[in-house]
Enzyme design. Sequence first.
Site, PDB file in Angstrom:
ATOM      1  N   ASP A 255      -3.605  -4.677   4.103  1.00 50.46           N
ATOM      2  CA  ASP A 255      -2.638  -4.420   5.194  1.00 50.46           C
ATOM      3  C   ASP A 255      -1.223  -4.765   4.748  1.00 50.46           C
ATOM      4  O   ASP A 255      -0.260  -4.044   5.051  1.00 50.46           O
ATOM      5  CB  ASP A 255      -2.992  -5.262   6.430  1.00 50.46           C
ATOM      6  CG  ASP A 255      -4.187  -4.697   7.172  1.00 50.46           C
ATOM      7  OD1 ASP A 255      -4.629  -3.591   6.804  1.00 50.46           O
ATOM      8  OD2 ASP A 255      -4.666  -5.365   8.112  1.00 50.46           O
TER       9      ASP A 255
ATOM     10  N   ASP B  60      -0.053   9.014  -1.285  1.00 42.46           N
ATOM     11  CA  ASP B  60      -1.338   8.305  -1.170  1.00 42.46           C
ATOM     12  C   ASP B  60      -1.333   7.128  -2.156  1.00 42.46           C
ATOM     13  O   ASP B  60      -0.973   7.290  -3.324  1.00 42.46           O
ATOM     14  CB  ASP B  60      -2.476   9.278  -1.494  1.00 42.46           C
ATOM     15  CG  ASP B  60      -3.835   8.685  -1.202  1.00 42.46           C
ATOM     16  OD1 ASP B  60      -4.521   9.206  -0.295  1.00 42.46           O
ATOM     17  OD2 ASP B  60      -4.210   7.680  -1.869  1.00 42.46           O
TER      18      ASP B  60
ATOM     19  N   GLU C 112      -4.555   5.117   3.830  1.00 42.48           N
ATOM     20  CA  GLU C 112      -3.456   4.745   2.915  1.00 42.48           C
ATOM     21  C   GLU C 112      -2.588   5.961   2.609  1.00 42.48           C
ATOM     22  O   GLU C 112      -1.893   6.002   1.608  1.00 42.48           O
ATOM     23  CB  GLU C 112      -4.041   4.104   1.644  1.00 42.48           C
ATOM     24  CG  GLU C 112      -4.530   5.037   0.560  1.00 42.48           C
ATOM     25  CD  GLU C 112      -5.837   5.789   0.879  1.00 42.48           C
ATOM     26  OE1 GLU C 112      -6.204   5.898   2.067  1.00 42.48           O
ATOM     27  OE2 GLU C 112      -6.457   6.306  -0.057  1.00 42.48           O
TER      28      GLU C 112
ATOM     29  N   ASN D 117      -8.511  -3.556  -1.325  1.00 41.95           N
ATOM     30  CA  ASN D 117      -9.275  -4.099  -0.179  1.00 41.95           C
ATOM     31  C   ASN D 117     -10.482  -4.887  -0.667  1.00 41.95           C
ATOM     32  O   ASN D 117     -10.704  -6.033  -0.204  1.00 41.95           O
ATOM     33  CB  ASN D 117      -9.778  -2.956   0.700  1.00 41.95           C
ATOM     34  CG  ASN D 117      -8.786  -2.613   1.808  1.00 41.95           C
ATOM     35  OD1 ASN D 117      -7.932  -3.433   2.141  1.00 41.95           O
ATOM     36  ND2 ASN D 117      -8.883  -1.416   2.331  1.00 41.95           N
TER      37      ASN D 117
HETATM   38  N1  LIG Z   1      -6.528  -2.763   4.570  1.00 40.64           N
HETATM   39  C1  LIG Z   1      -6.632  -1.544   5.082  1.00 40.64           C
HETATM   40  N2  LIG Z   1      -7.389  -0.638   4.486  1.00 40.64           N
HETATM   41  C2  LIG Z   1      -7.476   0.596   4.983  1.00 40.64           C
HETATM   42  C3  LIG Z   1      -6.775   0.951   6.158  1.00 40.64           C
HETATM   43  N3  LIG Z   1      -7.072   2.272   6.404  1.00 40.64           N
HETATM   44  C4  LIG Z   1      -7.912   2.678   5.424  1.00 40.64           C
HETATM   45  N4  LIG Z   1      -8.171   1.679   4.525  1.00 40.64           N
HETATM   46  C5  LIG Z   1      -8.984   1.672   3.398  1.00 40.64           C
HETATM   47  O1  LIG Z   1      -8.413   2.507   2.363  1.00 40.64           O
HETATM   48  C6  LIG Z   1      -9.417   2.857   1.471  1.00 40.64           C
HETATM   49  C7  LIG Z   1      -9.232   4.269   1.017  1.00 40.64           C
HETATM   50  O2  LIG Z   1     -10.139   4.464  -0.022  1.00 40.64           O
HETATM   51  P1  LIG Z   1     -10.342   5.873  -0.699  1.00 40.64           P
HETATM   52  O3  LIG Z   1     -10.227   6.982   0.332  1.00 40.64           O
HETATM   53  O4  LIG Z   1     -11.636   5.811  -1.427  1.00 40.64           O
HETATM   54  O5  LIG Z   1      -9.201   6.028  -1.684  1.00 40.64           O
HETATM   55  P2  LIG Z   1      -8.669   5.112  -2.833  1.00 40.64           P
HETATM   56  O6  LIG Z   1      -9.484   3.875  -3.012  1.00 40.64           O
HETATM   57  O7  LIG Z   1      -7.212   4.821  -2.564  1.00 40.64           O
HETATM   58  O8  LIG Z   1      -8.776   5.955  -4.055  1.00 40.64           O
HETATM   59  P3  LIG Z   1      -7.821   7.162  -4.414  1.00 40.64           P
HETATM   60  O9  LIG Z   1      -7.148   7.645  -3.237  1.00 40.64           O
HETATM   61  O10 LIG Z   1      -8.734   8.141  -5.003  1.00 40.64           O
HETATM   62  O11 LIG Z   1      -6.875   6.575  -5.406  1.00 40.64           O
HETATM   63  C8  LIG Z   1     -10.727   2.612   2.203  1.00 40.64           C
HETATM   64  O12 LIG Z   1     -11.410   1.520   1.613  1.00 40.64           O
HETATM   65  C9  LIG Z   1     -10.349   2.243   3.617  1.00 40.64           C
HETATM   66  O13 LIG Z   1     -11.197   1.306   4.217  1.00 40.64           O
HETATM   67  C10 LIG Z   1      -6.004  -0.025   6.789  1.00 40.64           C
HETATM   68  O14 LIG Z   1      -5.387   0.190   7.838  1.00 40.64           O
HETATM   69  N5  LIG Z   1      -5.943  -1.254   6.205  1.00 40.64           N
END
Ligand SMILES: Nc1nc2c(ncn2[C@@H]2O[C@H](COP(=O)(O)OP(=O)(O)OP(=O)(O)O)[C@@H](O)[C@H]2O)c(=O)[nH]1
Length: 484
Positions: A370, A353, A396, A361
């Site tokens: 992306d 992860d 992610e 983002n």
């Molecule tokens: N750019 C992009 N963002 C994505 C995609 N899929 C998911 N996300 C974003 O990934 C982010 C995941 O955030 P969280 O689940 O809060 O996790 P995190 O910010 O990585 O925090 P931790 O996992 O706790 O370190 C979200 O803001 C989603 O919108 C994608 O295909 N592209």
Amino acid sequence: MPRMGECPGGGRLHLCRKLAEVRGVPRTRVMAYRLRECEGGFSMNIKSLNRWLGALIVLTALALAWNQFAMEKSFVVDAASRLPVNTVDDRSSGGKSVAAVKTENGRFVMDCTINPGYEWPYCATAFELGRAPYGMDLSGYDTMTLKVAYEGPEPQQQVRVFLLNYNPKYSSQKEYESAKVQEIFYDPGRDKTLTVKLSQFTVASWWSNEHNISVQNAGLEFDNVVALQVSTGGKVVPGAHRIWVERIEFRGKLIAPATFRLIVIGLWMLGLIAYLFGYSVSTRRKLLATHRSRLSLQRLNEALQLEKQSLQHMAHRDPLTGVLNRHGLGEELLRLSAKGDKKLFPLSIVFMDIDHFKRINDGHGHGVGDEVLRGVAEMVQGDIQRDDLFARWGGEEFIILCPGTEPSQAQAMAERLRRAVSVRDWPHGLRVTSSFGVSEARAGEDLGESIRRADGAMYRAKQMGRDRVELHLVHGRGRDQDAA
Ligand SMILES: Nc1nc2c(ncn2[C@@H]2O[C@H](COP(=O)(O)OP(=O)(O)OP(=O)(O)O)[C@@H](O)[C@H]2O)c(=O)[nH]1
């Protein structure tokens, strides 16, 4: 049954057209042959061929009947035909008979006085049909009809009719009688009409003897007749003789039946050849069209195959990173498990992860997010082993299934990846880190359970400060961290 105006298999045709349009294959070329078949084809069908044959047979029968019963030509010798006419008698041979001819009531009347003097006295009316060496061709005529009357000292009087044919093989222009003498004898009486065939004439034996004619030249010839003569009989008694010639008509076919039959057969043969030629040309065109149609269908098939592959790819792959998605991972796992447990176990699971991805983002936009996702996927894909299965689990999160790999080896790999991600130069000077959870799947165990353990280990890594690898070992393989 297709109704009028409908194509057999019209539905499929419509589908093919649609597909051709969708994939950009030209519609006309794809279905050209079948369309043409539907629209009536280009070859003559059996029904119209039968109609043509019937019409030709009727036409042939009519033509043969016409030739048999009509199609005639005739040549008439009478007062109206204005042919040069004169008389000949035995004075030229030293005799004393005297002949004179006149026209009376539309008839030629020859008065002849037979006088003793020549051994074979005679008088004749002579009609000039040509001038040697050019006579008239009567060979196309079959019959001769004579309307002749004769009166003389005796009740029964015979006339002789001569046809004199000129042929340079035995005739000379200077000697009138060198033309071949062909004759018939008959008794015309006062008012008889007689029709004879030209084949009933005979070559006068006295003429053959006089001219020493060879066997080759002894036959009848009517292709160059210079004169027609109506003469007194062979043994004629002295006295006054009168012969009337009212009409002599030659009749024959415009085209001889045998020749006509040959022409008809020839025309049929020509027609047959023309039909066969047309048929072969149309068959060749048909084959060409079939060939072209087959090529087009082949191309369409290839396009459909590509389409199928692309759809399969889309169903199995994540469109952003190009790595397997969950469905693709399941399929690949099935394929791998079909090889047997020995190939699969020990099976390690690595859950990955990206840390604080939301911040990336939020701070730099989804495009940069992306880019980071693609970069991470690329790095992992380049690092793992050939048999490892790498998939995007969602957002992610990524997962790596490592067949034939001990958890300690998987841990080392995760550690290597963690380090690589954290030291890489990311766009916009970003610093990217990632957390990993490693677990082991046991044979016979629900794989979802093992993935959950790996996910749990990864969660622990997050809690313990992120940018680290946590290992979850189960009972019997050392310590079970969850239980610990
Ligand atoms: N750019 C992009 N963002 C994505 C995609 N899929 C998911 N996300 C974003 O990934 C982010 C995941 O955030 P969280 O689940 O809060 O996790 P995190 O910010 O990585 O925090 P931790 O996992 O706790 O370190 C979200 O803001 C989603 O919108 C994608 O295909 N592209």
